[in-house]
Design a protein around this motif. Structure first.
Motif, PDB file in Angstrom:
ATOM      1  N   ILE A  23     -12.150  -2.959  -6.533  1.00  0.00           N
ATOM      2  CA  ILE A  23     -12.926  -3.300  -5.352  1.00  0.00           C
ATOM      3  C   ILE A  23     -13.819  -4.497  -5.670  1.00  0.00           C
ATOM      4  O   ILE A  23     -13.873  -4.955  -6.809  1.00  0.00           O
ATOM      5  CB  ILE A  23     -13.745  -2.098  -4.854  1.00  0.00           C
ATOM      6  CG1 ILE A  23     -14.705  -1.613  -5.942  1.00  0.00           C
ATOM      7  CG2 ILE A  23     -12.828  -0.966  -4.411  1.00  0.00           C
ATOM      8  CD1 ILE A  23     -15.630  -0.506  -5.504  1.00  0.00           C
ATOM      9  N   ASP A  24     -14.518  -4.997  -4.679  1.00  0.00           N
ATOM     10  CA  ASP A  24     -15.292  -6.236  -4.814  1.00  0.00           C
ATOM     11  C   ASP A  24     -16.309  -6.227  -5.938  1.00  0.00           C
ATOM     12  O   ASP A  24     -16.593  -7.265  -6.514  1.00  0.00           O
ATOM     13  CB  ASP A  24     -16.008  -6.546  -3.497  1.00  0.00           C
ATOM     14  CG  ASP A  24     -15.031  -6.932  -2.406  1.00  0.00           C
ATOM     15  OD1 ASP A  24     -13.909  -7.384  -2.730  1.00  0.00           O
ATOM     16  OD2 ASP A  24     -15.381  -6.791  -1.221  1.00  0.00           O
ATOM     17  N   SER A  25     -16.848  -5.100  -6.291  1.00  0.00           N
ATOM     18  CA  SER A  25     -17.878  -5.058  -7.332  1.00  0.00           C
ATOM     19  C   SER A  25     -17.290  -4.900  -8.735  1.00  0.00           C
ATOM     20  O   SER A  25     -18.020  -4.758  -9.696  1.00  0.00           O
ATOM     21  CB  SER A  25     -18.864  -3.922  -7.050  1.00  0.00           C
ATOM     22  OG  SER A  25     -18.180  -2.677  -7.098  1.00  0.00           O
ATOM     23  N   HIS A  67     -10.951 -11.352 -15.913  1.00  0.00           N
ATOM     24  CA  HIS A  67     -10.418 -12.316 -14.942  1.00  0.00           C
ATOM     25  C   HIS A  67     -11.167 -12.140 -13.628  1.00  0.00           C
ATOM     26  O   HIS A  67     -11.228 -11.035 -13.101  1.00  0.00           O
ATOM     27  CB  HIS A  67      -8.928 -12.099 -14.722  1.00  0.00           C
ATOM     28  CG  HIS A  67      -8.116 -12.338 -15.954  1.00  0.00           C
ATOM     29  ND1 HIS A  67      -7.645 -13.584 -16.293  1.00  0.00           N
ATOM     30  CD2 HIS A  67      -7.720 -11.509 -16.945  1.00  0.00           C
ATOM     31  CE1 HIS A  67      -6.976 -13.502 -17.435  1.00  0.00           C
ATOM     32  NE2 HIS A  67      -7.009 -12.253 -17.837  1.00  0.00           N
ATOM     33  N   LEU A  68     -11.704 -13.201 -13.111  1.00  0.00           N
ATOM     34  CA  LEU A  68     -12.440 -13.109 -11.863  1.00  0.00           C
ATOM     35  C   LEU A  68     -11.527 -13.127 -10.651  1.00  0.00           C
ATOM     36  O   LEU A  68     -11.925 -12.739  -9.575  1.00  0.00           O
ATOM     37  CB  LEU A  68     -13.476 -14.241 -11.776  1.00  0.00           C
ATOM     38  CG  LEU A  68     -14.519 -14.209 -12.886  1.00  0.00           C
ATOM     39  CD1 LEU A  68     -15.473 -15.383 -12.731  1.00  0.00           C
ATOM     40  CD2 LEU A  68     -15.287 -12.899 -12.882  1.00  0.00           C
ATOM     41  N   ASP A  69     -10.281 -13.567 -10.817  1.00  0.00           N
ATOM     42  CA  ASP A  69      -9.350 -13.517  -9.698  1.00  0.00           C
ATOM     43  C   ASP A  69      -8.600 -12.189  -9.730  1.00  0.00           C
ATOM     44  O   ASP A  69      -8.683 -11.429 -10.682  1.00  0.00           O
ATOM     45  CB  ASP A  69      -8.396 -14.697  -9.724  1.00  0.00           C
ATOM     46  CG  ASP A  69      -7.528 -14.732 -10.980  1.00  0.00           C
ATOM     47  OD1 ASP A  69      -7.707 -13.863 -11.856  1.00  0.00           O
ATOM     48  OD2 ASP A  69      -6.712 -15.635 -11.084  1.00  0.00           O
ATOM     49  N   GLN A  70      -7.872 -11.904  -8.694  1.00  0.00           N
ATOM     50  CA  GLN A  70      -7.166 -10.630  -8.571  1.00  0.00           C
ATOM     51  C   GLN A  70      -5.716 -10.723  -9.015  1.00  0.00           C
ATOM     52  O   GLN A  70      -4.974  -9.771  -8.878  1.00  0.00           O
ATOM     53  CB  GLN A  70      -7.220 -10.163  -7.116  1.00  0.00           C
ATOM     54  CG  GLN A  70      -8.615 -10.084  -6.537  1.00  0.00           C
ATOM     55  CD  GLN A  70      -9.453  -9.003  -7.200  1.00  0.00           C
ATOM     56  OE1 GLN A  70      -8.932  -7.923  -7.471  1.00  0.00           O
ATOM     57  NE2 GLN A  70     -10.709  -9.261  -7.433  1.00  0.00           N
ATOM     58  N   ASP A  71      -5.268 -11.860  -9.506  1.00  0.00           N
ATOM     59  CA  ASP A  71      -3.848 -12.083  -9.771  1.00  0.00           C
ATOM     60  C   ASP A  71      -3.462 -11.849 -11.218  1.00  0.00           C
ATOM     61  O   ASP A  71      -2.898 -12.712 -11.867  1.00  0.00           O
ATOM     62  CB  ASP A  71      -3.464 -13.509  -9.366  1.00  0.00           C
ATOM     63  CG  ASP A  71      -3.681 -13.763  -7.898  1.00  0.00           C
ATOM     64  OD1 ASP A  71      -3.514 -12.806  -7.122  1.00  0.00           O
ATOM     65  OD2 ASP A  71      -4.027 -14.894  -7.534  1.00  0.00           O
TER      66      ASP A  71
END
Length: 72
Positions: A23-25, A67-71
């Motif tokens: 989730i976002d956090s 990793h700050l991205d979701q990929d």
């Protein structure tokens, strides 16, 4: 994702698990290495607490890259 799962009788097997939904956090990371502490040593030897679920996913002492991205 891969995990080490402790089975009955001190047998560890590689498990393929679905990647958890974050989730976002939260931040997803790529684990470089995972270790296990002294408690896992006792569990592996069969000194189980009655509430120890099997198979048990082992390793909670981690080192890796966030990793700050979701990929991932």
């Amino acid at each position: 994702m891969r995990a080490a799962g402790l089975q009955e009788g001190g047998q560890v097997e590689r498990l393929d698990m679905p990647a958890p939904r974050i989730i976002d956090s939260e931040v997803r990371g790529e684990v470089g290495v995972a270790g296990s502490g002294g408690t896992y040593k006792h569990i592996f030897k069969g000194e189980l607490h009655p509430r120890t679920p099997l198979p048990l996913i082992m390793g909670h002492e981690l080192a890796g890259t966030a990793h700050l991205d979701q990929d991932l």
